[in-house]
Scaffold this motif. Structure first.
Motif, PDB file in Angstrom:
ATOM      1  N   CYS A  97       0.795  -1.227   0.000  1.00  0.00           N
ATOM      2  CA  CYS A  97       0.000   0.000   0.000  1.00  0.00           C
ATOM      3  C   CYS A  97       0.829   1.280   0.000  1.00  0.00           C
ATOM      4  CB  CYS A  97      -0.958  -0.008   1.184  1.00  0.00           C
ATOM      5  SG  CYS A  97      -2.243  -1.253   1.038  1.00  0.00           S
ATOM      6  N   SER A  98       1.718   1.405  -0.952  1.00  0.00           N
ATOM      7  CA  SER A  98       2.266   2.723  -1.267  1.00  0.00           C
ATOM      8  C   SER A  98       1.526   3.226  -2.502  1.00  0.00           C
ATOM      9  CB  SER A  98       3.771   2.653  -1.533  1.00  0.00           C
ATOM     10  OG  SER A  98       4.037   2.007  -2.768  1.00  0.00           O
ATOM     11  N   ASN A  99       1.403   4.535  -2.631  1.00  0.00           N
ATOM     12  CA  ASN A  99       0.619   5.091  -3.731  1.00  0.00           C
ATOM     13  C   ASN A  99       1.098   4.593  -5.089  1.00  0.00           C
ATOM     14  OD1 ASN A  99      -0.987   6.593  -1.988  1.00  0.00           O
ATOM     15  ND2 ASN A  99       0.391   8.347  -2.036  1.00  0.00           N
ATOM     16  N   ASP A 100       2.437   4.606  -5.287  1.00  0.00           N
ATOM     17  CA  ASP A 100       2.965   4.250  -6.604  1.00  0.00           C
ATOM     18  C   ASP A 100       2.817   2.769  -6.893  1.00  0.00           C
ATOM     19  OD1 ASP A 100       4.877   3.774  -4.570  1.00  0.00           O
ATOM     20  OD2 ASP A 100       6.514   3.786  -6.031  1.00  0.00           O
ATOM     21  N   CYS A 101       3.091   1.931  -5.907  1.00  0.00           N
ATOM     22  CA  CYS A 101       3.024   0.483  -6.154  1.00  0.00           C
ATOM     23  C   CYS A 101       1.586   0.020  -6.358  1.00  0.00           C
ATOM     24  CB  CYS A 101       3.683  -0.285  -5.015  1.00  0.00           C
ATOM     25  SG  CYS A 101       5.492  -0.185  -5.056  1.00  0.00           S
ATOM     26  N   ARG A 102       0.656   0.566  -5.588  1.00  0.00           N
ATOM     27  CA  ARG A 102      -0.738   0.183  -5.814  1.00  0.00           C
ATOM     28  C   ARG A 102      -1.200   0.603  -7.206  1.00  0.00           C
ATOM     29  NH1 ARG A 102      -3.068  -3.780  -3.080  1.00  0.00           N
ATOM     30  NH2 ARG A 102      -4.974  -3.041  -4.067  1.00  0.00           N
ATOM     31  N   GLU A 103      -0.805   1.806  -7.612  1.00  0.00           N
ATOM     32  CA  GLU A 103      -1.181   2.264  -8.952  1.00  0.00           C
ATOM     33  C   GLU A 103      -0.601   1.343 -10.020  1.00  0.00           C
ATOM     34  OE1 GLU A 103      -0.108   5.972 -11.914  1.00  0.00           O
ATOM     35  OE2 GLU A 103      -0.492   6.427  -9.791  1.00  0.00           O
ATOM     36  N   ASP A 104       0.667   0.956  -9.860  1.00  0.00           N
ATOM     37  CA  ASP A 104       1.296   0.066 -10.837  1.00  0.00           C
ATOM     38  C   ASP A 104       0.619  -1.302 -10.856  1.00  0.00           C
ATOM     39  OD1 ASP A 104       3.080   2.028 -11.542  1.00  0.00           O
ATOM     40  OD2 ASP A 104       4.736   1.234 -10.333  1.00  0.00           O
ATOM     41  N   MET A 105       0.336  -1.847  -9.670  1.00  0.00           N
ATOM     42  CA  MET A 105      -0.293  -3.164  -9.594  1.00  0.00           C
ATOM     43  C   MET A 105      -1.672  -3.166 -10.239  1.00  0.00           C
ATOM     44  SD  MET A 105       0.767  -3.882  -5.652  1.00  0.00           S
ATOM     45  CE  MET A 105      -0.301  -5.301  -5.399  1.00  0.00           C
ATOM     46  N   GLU A 106      -2.464  -2.145  -9.920  1.00  0.00           N
ATOM     47  CA  GLU A 106      -3.823  -2.069 -10.464  1.00  0.00           C
ATOM     48  C   GLU A 106      -3.798  -1.866 -11.977  1.00  0.00           C
ATOM     49  OE1 GLU A 106      -5.467  -0.110  -6.299  1.00  0.00           O
ATOM     50  OE2 GLU A 106      -5.222   1.140  -8.090  1.00  0.00           O
TER      51      GLU A 106
END
Length: 335
Positions: free
Chosen positions: A306-315
């Protein structure tokens, strides 16, 4: 029009890119309406008539058994313990995942929890809130022995982060021979040593050594877990295994609930057979079990990714897998 159900929570909390990608390619998207992790039967009822599922860590066995319509499961993340792969193969359901996007966030959280547990940061916070001020002593990573259980994408990142703290040694336990990866990290360790020598620090290079699980548990001042949950790893760290750890050791789990036996961990911590633990993952989530009673455990909300960048990349990557699968493009599939 193809339909996609999103069971994972949260989804597109900070960025709409994944939803925009699906919408722009003509997909009808329905998102988990519950505002929490869905239960297996809830996923089954909600998603059985959809073409694709974008999933979190929900147990998908009831859905795969019931559905006659689903063609693709796209996991937001890398762990596949919640996906019945053999059954998916039998029923003609393809499976995709996002193996790389999650690694930076999980590895950083693991390191931060090692520091927190060893230096008693959360414990001190609780003391202040209770009107106490004992200034508790803790241990440093520098000069300590850190054990990494599982040396895949995340385990390797954890090791690279730790090198800057100059631990005495990093012990690696993995089913595969990790000699080549450890040689590369050893060179980095030597470079860090040389850099510190030029500014007058009296350090020694961190030694990286591959060991068996018994040795890792006995020798480590901190053990951090980065293995998948499967039949071989369920309850791998039970009372017998944890009782071999040092009394001053800390245990960190950002991998999967079920690898550490939670009842046994409760007793080990209550009896102070190890100093502390930090748990980001649990057998049943949300967690509300007996570990909440203890002061020497840090509990977080399965937030490794749940970091902003990693969640965005995963989604985004999970959505790209859907588009690639149905559109004849590229997608990251599970073999």
């Amino acid at each position: 029009m193809k339909s996609v159900f999103v069971s994972t929570f949260p989804f597109c909390r900070t960025s709409p890119k994944a939803l925009e990608l699906l919408a722009s390619n003509g997909y009808k998207v329905t998102i988990n309406p519950m505002g929490r992790k869905m239960k297996p039967l809830e996923v089954m009822e909600a998603a059985k008539d959809f073409d694709a599922l974008i999933a979190g860590t929900e147990d998908l066995t009831p859905l795969v058994k019931e559905t006659t319509h689903l063609k693709l499961i796209s996991r937001v993340g890398v762990g596949l313990d919640s996906v019945p792969l053999d059954l998916c193969k039998e029923r003609g359901i393809s499976v995709a995942y996002t193996p790389d996007a999650v690694s930076p966030a999980v590895s950083e959280l693991a390191v931060s929890l090692i520091i927190d547990a060893m230096r008693k940061v959360t414990y001190a916070d609780r003391e202040i809130r209770n009107g106490e001020w004992t200034r508790p002593y803790g241990s440093r990573i520098g000069g300590s022995t850190i054990g990494i259980l599982g040396f895949g994408r995340i385990g390797k990142r954890v090791a690279s982060h730790l090198l800057g703290y100059m631990p005495k040694e990093i012990l690696v336990c993995d089913l595969l021979n990790q000699e080549q990866s450890m040689e590369r990290l050893q060179k980095l360790s030597n470079q860090i040593f040389e850099m510190n020598q030029t500014i007058g620090k009296n350090w020694n290079p961190t030694k990286l050594i591959q060991v068996d699980l018994e040795t890792l548990l006995k020798r480590s001042d901190a053990v951090t877990i980065h293995i998948p949950l499967n039949d071989n790893t369920k309850n791998l760290l039970d009372a017998k295994a944890m009782s071999t750890m040092k009394p001053e050791a800390v245990l960190i789990n950002t991998a999967r609930g079920g690898i550490v036996n939670e009842d046994d961990l409760y007793q080990i911590l209550k009896d102070q057979k190890i100093a502390a633990a930090a748990m980001d993952v649990f057998l049943d989530e949300p967690y509300n079990g007996p570990l909440c009673e203890l002061e020497n455990v840090i509990l977080t909300q399965h937030m490794g990714s749940c970091s902003n960048d990693c969640r965005e990349d995963m989604e985004r990557e999970a959505a790209e897998n859907v588009v690639g699968f149905f559109g004849g493009g590229s997608w990251e599939r599970v073999v």
